[in-house]
Design an enzyme around this catalytic site. Structure first.
Site, mmCIF file in Angstrom:
data_model
loop_
_atom_site.group_PDB
_atom_site.id
_atom_site.type_symbol
_atom_site.label_atom_id
_atom_site.label_comp_id
_atom_site.label_asym_id
_atom_site.label_seq_id
_atom_site.Cartn_x
_atom_site.Cartn_y
_atom_site.Cartn_z
ATOM 1 N N ASP A 160 10.753 -22.936 -4.866
ATOM 2 C CA ASP A 160 11.795 -23.964 -4.668
ATOM 3 C C ASP A 160 13.191 -23.443 -4.300
ATOM 4 O O ASP A 160 13.665 -22.495 -4.917
ATOM 5 C CB ASP A 160 12.029 -24.758 -5.959
ATOM 6 C CG ASP A 160 10.769 -25.150 -6.664
ATOM 7 O OD1 ASP A 160 9.679 -24.906 -6.118
ATOM 8 O OD2 ASP A 160 10.867 -25.683 -7.769
ATOM 9 N N GLU A 171 8.504 -33.397 -10.304
ATOM 10 C CA GLU A 171 9.345 -32.206 -10.402
ATOM 11 C C GLU A 171 10.556 -32.349 -9.486
ATOM 12 O O GLU A 171 10.617 -33.242 -8.633
ATOM 13 C CB GLU A 171 8.559 -30.961 -9.959
ATOM 14 C CG GLU A 171 7.262 -30.732 -10.710
ATOM 15 C CD GLU A 171 6.551 -29.452 -10.311
ATOM 16 O OE1 GLU A 171 6.188 -28.691 -11.211
ATOM 17 O OE2 GLU A 171 6.328 -29.214 -9.107
HETATM 18 C C1 FRU Z 1 8.210 -26.781 -8.504
HETATM 19 C C2 FRU Z 1 8.291 -26.010 -9.808
HETATM 20 C C3 FRU Z 1 9.440 -26.526 -10.640
HETATM 21 C C4 FRU Z 1 9.754 -25.357 -11.507
HETATM 22 C C5 FRU Z 1 9.540 -24.208 -10.562
HETATM 23 C C6 FRU Z 1 9.069 -22.962 -11.226
HETATM 24 O O1 FRU Z 1 7.623 -26.090 -7.475
HETATM 25 O O2 FRU Z 1 7.081 -26.125 -10.486
HETATM 26 O O3 FRU Z 1 9.155 -27.699 -11.352
HETATM 27 O O4 FRU Z 1 11.062 -25.375 -11.996
HETATM 28 O O5 FRU Z 1 8.576 -24.639 -9.627
HETATM 29 O O6 FRU Z 1 9.084 -21.891 -10.342
#
Ligand code: FRU
Length: 613
Positions: free
Chosen positions: A157, A327
């Site tokens: 992300d 998310e």
């Molecule tokens: C989304 C996620 C988020 C989390 C991150 C961990 O892709 O699962 O929810 O903060 O990746 O790397």
């Protein structure tokens, strides 16, 4: 580097049935002591900037490495140490510990039978000290030419993006010790044009509360948090045994962050992550939206000072796409075109359950009063499911805060959790999408949607026109146009199709690999078929056809198609429909052919630009 291998120095053997440790002097300045089948101590005796650690990706089990500095655990990292073959090396930065004793206490998890087995692993021999780590591109074919990528290692992300003093800051979920997900910290890159990115030192590293998951940043010019008028505040998820929300601040424009000693600032008794905060001008306080991941809803908080948060409401339970976890939320206001009103948009990244499997971004348009978000509904009172991108490879989309000129640019992670760790690149894994501007538009029926308009900076990349056409009829025999030899280009094409028409645009190379895009004027859809696009067999979820509504009713279509070495982003009618898809052709696509089923489509303009990047 000169290598001196001293062989094995065995200590007192088998005294009273006990075996002593097996010691190996490996590369210069490194001492390896095997303590047992799963435990090895590596002592750094030399003086260099980096310790290079050999990685082999096939092993599922990471070695747990406690980094001891003068006897204290400085940090714990997880690395797939190479056993039979080194795929690549990753650097461990020793510069902060100059003059100190650095020992790696390594626990491997690979069920070896004896210490003898353990010492055969190629990683011990392959650990070397170095003053340089080569980050030049080793992915000849597929590392993008004009998309942001990490210099090496894994990225997911985008996080905590903000704009300040002419600089766009992009942080991201980064594993510095391998090209698969692990050891999450915030990597950092900066840009003055949203296209050319410069890698910066990592910004926030794991600490006692856990690794650093996704989050957001914002400027605090009113000094509400007390860290200074010029401070940049970051909120992120501390992912330890549980997930909590933490704060860090920067007094040097986001270059380095100090973790707030009073962390965590939000705790709940259930999984919640990816805090996204913004200053709410109307209410004169901070709002924050947090993904209540497994509950598949978003929580909305408010705060006067970014440290003390009050839960105001929740949104989304039972609404929209509910298959996967929710998310990476975002919540922002957009102008309603042609009025002086505005609406609020709530982004909810979900995984799995995206429109074509795996990851996807749904959004809701509605109203927000600083406490509660209320979604617009269909005439029958149901909440519509809307997707921001109809490709497979755009996830974790969030916006830049404090962007100038009322802009709301966003960027996504150009991959999909279904196969992100399996794509055929190794030095780096994953790129970001191109930047896009969020704008509202009403379709022919007056229904509101969010467009992802290519950011205006992208047009500045346009170089030489390699192919062009005006006012032609697209017949049943394909028209063929050349792409630049390196395949890196923007195609800008406008056509008008009659009713019940099928217009096919095919990108291809001499190897017979192709991407087939079809506009269907009967159903008002555009499809994208990458089943024969190149290397597709690394995951059975990769060969796919994606399809998007085109939201028009009259057959007038403009496409801007951005092709980089391993991605295609198709923006239709100024971003009203978007498809982002990865492709791994063995050679660049060098030809575009266009044909139409009944041979009656009028090609208004076509320009294929090479890109100056
Ligand atoms: C989304 C996620 C988020 C989390 C991150 C961990 O892709 O699962 O929810 O903060 O990746 O790397």
């Amino acid at each position: 580097m000169k290598r001196m291998k001293r062989g094995y120095i065995l200590g007192a053997l088998a005294i009273g049935g006990l075996l002593n440790t097996v010691n190996v002097m490996a590369a210069d300045g490194i001492e390896v002591n095997h303590l047992g089948p799963t435990n090895t101590l590596v002592r750094v005796t030399g003086d260099s900037k980096y310790l290079l650690l050999p990685v082999q990706e096939v092993f599922e089990d990471d070695a747990r490495i406690n980094i001891l500095v003068d006897g204290k655990i400085e940090e714990t990292i997880y690395v797939r140490l190479a056993r039979t073959k080194t795929d690549y090396k990753v650097p461990y930065d020793l510069t902060p510990y100059k003059g100190k004793n650095v020992v790696l206490d390594i626990v491997t998890n690979q069920n070896r039978n004896s210490v003898r087995d353990a010492q055969d692993d190629v990683c011990w021999d392959g650990m070397v000290l170095a003053d340089e780590f080569d980050t030049s591109n080793k992915e000849r074919t597929w590392r993008p030419a004009y998309h942001h990528t990490p210099l090496y290692g894994w990225m997911n992300d985008p996080n905590g993006m903000f704009y300040k003093d002419g600089v766009w800051h992009l942080y991201y979920q980064k594993n510095p010790y391998g090209s698969k997900w692990q050891n999450m910290n915030w990597g950092h890159s900066t840009s003055t044009d949203l296209i050319h990115w410069e890698a910066q030192p990592d910004a926030i590293k794991p600490n006692g509360l856990g690794t650093i998951f996704s989050g957001s940043s914002a400027l605090d010019p009113q000094n509400t948090a007390g860290f200074g008028e010029d401070a940049v505040i970051a909120l992120f998820t501390s992912a330890g045994t549980s997930q909590m929300q933490s704060l860090a601040y920067s007094n040097d424009n986001g270059q380095t962050f100090t973790v707030y000693p009073g962390n965590p600032v939000i705790t709940l008794n259930s999984e919640a992550r990816d805090p996204n905060m913004f200053w709410n001008k109307e209410r004169g306080l901070w709002n924050l939206i947090l993904a209540h991941a497994l509950e598949k809803e978003m929580l909305i908080f408010s705060s006067p000072d970014l440290k003390n948060w009050t839960l105001e409401s929740s949104f989304g339970k039972g609404l929209g796409a509910q298959e996967g976890v929710w998310e990476c939320p975002d919540l922002f206001e957009l102008k309603l075109p042609g009025t002086n009103k505005s609406k609020w948009v709530l982004l909810s990244n979900i995984n799995p359950g995206g429109p074509f499997g795996g990851s996807g971004i749904q959004y809701f348009i509605g109203d927000f009063d600083g406490k509660t978000f209320k979604s617009d509904t269909n005439p029958d009172g149901t909440v519509p499911v809307k997707w921001l991108d109809y490709g497979k490879d755009n996830y974790a989309v969030v916006s830049w805060s404090d962007a100038p000129d009322g802009r709301r640019p966003v960027i996504g992670w150009m991959s999909n959790w279904q196969y992100a760790a399996d794509v055929p690149t190794m030095q780096f894994r994953s790129a970001n999408t191109l930047p896009r501007e969020m704008e509202l538009f009403a379709d022919a029926d007056g229904e509101l949607h969010v467009a992802s308009v290519p950011s205006p900076e992208l047009a500045k990349m346009r170089g030489k026109i390699v192919s062009t056409a005006n006012n032609k009829t697209i017949g049943t025999t394909p028209l063929n146009y050349s792409l630049p030899e390196d395949g890196i280009c923007e195609i800008d094409v406008t056509f008008k199709a009659r009713e019940n028409e099928l217009v096919t645009l095919t990108l291809s190379n001499a190897q017979g690999e192709k991407v087939v895009m079809k506009y269907d004027s009967k159903n008002h859809t555009m499809s994208f078929d990458r089943k024969e696009s190149g290397i597709v067999d690394f995951s059975d979820k990769f060969p796919a056809v994606t399809s998007s509504p085109t939201f028009e009713k009259d057959g007038n279509i403009n496409l801007r198609i951005f092709i980089d070495r391993s991605s295609i982003e198709l923006f239709g009618n100024n971003g009203q429909f978007v498809m982002t898809n990865l492709v791994f052709p063995t050679k660049p696509y060098t030809n575009l052919s266009i044909e139409s089923k009944s041979g009656q489509t009028s090609l208004k303009t076509l320009k294929i630009y090479s890109l100056d990047v």
